[in-house]
Enzyme design. Structure first.
Site, PDB file in Angstrom:
ATOM      1  N   ASN A  50      -1.131 -12.756   4.182  1.00 42.99           N
ATOM      2  CA  ASN A  50       0.100 -13.275   3.591  1.00 42.99           C
ATOM      3  C   ASN A  50       1.323 -12.432   3.931  1.00 42.99           C
ATOM      4  OD1 ASN A  50      -1.226 -15.444   2.503  1.00 42.99           O
ATOM      5  ND2 ASN A  50      -1.556 -14.483   0.521  1.00 42.99           N
TER       6      ASN A  50
ATOM      7  N   HIS B 249      -9.634  -9.918  -1.898  1.00 46.67           N
ATOM      8  CA  HIS B 249      -8.885 -11.165  -1.768  1.00 46.67           C
ATOM      9  C   HIS B 249      -9.662 -12.178  -0.941  1.00 46.67           C
ATOM     10  CE1 HIS B 249      -5.256 -13.481   0.012  1.00 46.67           C
ATOM     11  NE2 HIS B 249      -5.715 -14.069  -1.082  1.00 46.67           N
TER      12      HIS B 249
ATOM     13  N   GLU C 164     -10.211  -9.868   2.290  1.00 52.02           N
ATOM     14  CA  GLU C 164      -9.433  -8.643   2.454  1.00 52.02           C
ATOM     15  C   GLU C 164      -9.815  -7.693   1.318  1.00 52.02           C
ATOM     16  OE1 GLU C 164      -5.277 -10.339   4.349  1.00 52.02           O
ATOM     17  OE2 GLU C 164      -5.632 -10.614   2.192  1.00 52.02           O
TER      18      GLU C 164
ATOM     19  N   SER D 220      -3.616 -12.624  -4.656  1.00 55.38           N
ATOM     20  CA  SER D 220      -3.174 -12.841  -3.281  1.00 55.38           C
ATOM     21  C   SER D 220      -1.819 -12.213  -3.001  1.00 55.38           C
ATOM     22  CB  SER D 220      -3.094 -14.345  -2.980  1.00 55.38           C
ATOM     23  OG  SER D 220      -2.137 -14.966  -3.822  1.00 55.38           O
TER      24      SER D 220
END
Length: 334
Positions: free
Chosen positions: A232, A182, A194, A161
């Site tokens: 993120n 991800h 992702e 991540s």
């Protein structure tokens, strides 16, 4: 094939599951991971390395798709393999008991997974998803060894991540056949994946990984190897800015969170979310980013975050962070 080395790497890594993905507690949509499909897939045999928090979910979703001749679930030690298997079996059992999955289909999903502590079973898979702890040194060692174990055509994918896909690709010995995939926690429910490419990734390899994520019932998005990828990279700096506001006494914890809930429509405020994730997790990620990208102004370590982690106040998991906590129930600000 260096199986003893692979055993040590994954045994250490599997003692801790992958870092939780940041918006796992935000709005969730039931995925299609409980049903099978006749869609073709670019990968006949798939392997999952690590059956922790993320890995067991990835394994379950891959098996539930009905697309693969085999799904190999690898853990080097029997106790970790048994824990991962139990998580998958419990998840399937809950779906059956709630009427969301036919019992026969549940048995079919479970029987399609091969659980093993024998690394040699990964040698002929077409696609390997790594889901071990967020420790770059461990991952680099793992990919060196997987490079010796798997056939040259095997595509590697990391579920990291926050770490660099490029760094792992370079150490793998096959950077053109390396991507990031991800997933978000819980994998069985969260729709987004992702799919990350590097400057080395072969376009055909990326297309196959992207198609696979779609084929197993997820919504795939494309991203280059930027820190934190899409979600993120946007979310973590938002959390940090809320902490910097606390550091400057710009506003109270309560008012910061309330403002983002009522003014921006967020289901919970950023400080509430940081506590829920774990302040140690937040610090771990931002420290890695600051170290690797010291000139990026968005990557800063708030004083309040560092002090709370140093004091053992990690948020929900420790009972106190920016808020007091009683289990999963949030109390008043500290």
């Amino acid at each position: 094939m260096n199986q003893s080395k692979l055993f040590r790497i994954v045994e250490n890594a599997s003692k801790s599951s992958s870092l939780p993905c940041f918006h796992s507690s935000i709005r969730r949509t039931m995925s299609s991971s409980t049903s099978t499909t006749t869609t073709s897939t670019p990968f006949n045999n798939v392997g999952v390395v690590g059956l922790g928090l993320m890995g067991h979910g990835i394994c379950q979703v891959a098996a539930a798709s009905g697309l693969h001749s085999s799904v190999i679930a690898y853990e080097p030690k029997q106790e970790f393999l048994d824990k991962g298997r139990s998580r998958i079996e419990n998840s399937i059992s809950k779906l059956v008991s709630k009427g969301k999955l036919d019992s026969g289909k549940g048995d079919e999903i479970l029987s399609s997974i091969t659980y093993t502590t024998d690394a040699s079973l990964l040698s002929d898979v077409d696609f390997v998803v790594e889901a071990v702890i967020e420790n770059m040194d461990l991952k680099k060692d793992l990919y060196k060894t997987l490079g010796e174990t798997c056939k040259p055509e095997t595509i590697f994918a990391s579920n990291t991540s926050s770490l660099s896909i490029t760094d792992m690709a370079e150490i793998s010995g096959r950077p053109d056949r390396f991507v990031g995939v991800h997933f978000f926690n819980p994998v069985q429910i969260m729709k987004l994946v992702e799919v990350i490419h590097t400057k080395y990734t072969d376009p055909d390899v990326f297309a196959k990984a992207f198609s696979w994520a779609q084929d197993i019932g997820k919504v795939a998005v494309k991203c280059g190897d930027t820190p934190g990828f899409i979600v993120n990279r946007l979310l973590v700096p938002n959390l940090l800015q809320s902490m910097l506001m606390v550091d400057r006494n710009d506003a109270t914890v309560k008012d910061i969170d309330l403002s983002m809930q009522l003014g921006a429509g967020h289901p919970m405020g950023p400080l509430h979310l940081a506590d829920y994730i774990g302040l140690d997790t937040c610090l771990f990620i931002v420290e890695g980013w600051v170290d690797k990208f010291p000139n990026e102004p968005a990557f800063v370590i708030p004083k309040s975050l560092k002090e709370k982690v140093d004091a053992g106040d990690l948020g929900r998991k420790s009972g106190k962070g920016f808020y007091h906590w009683d289990g999963d129930k949030r109390g008043n600000p500290v």
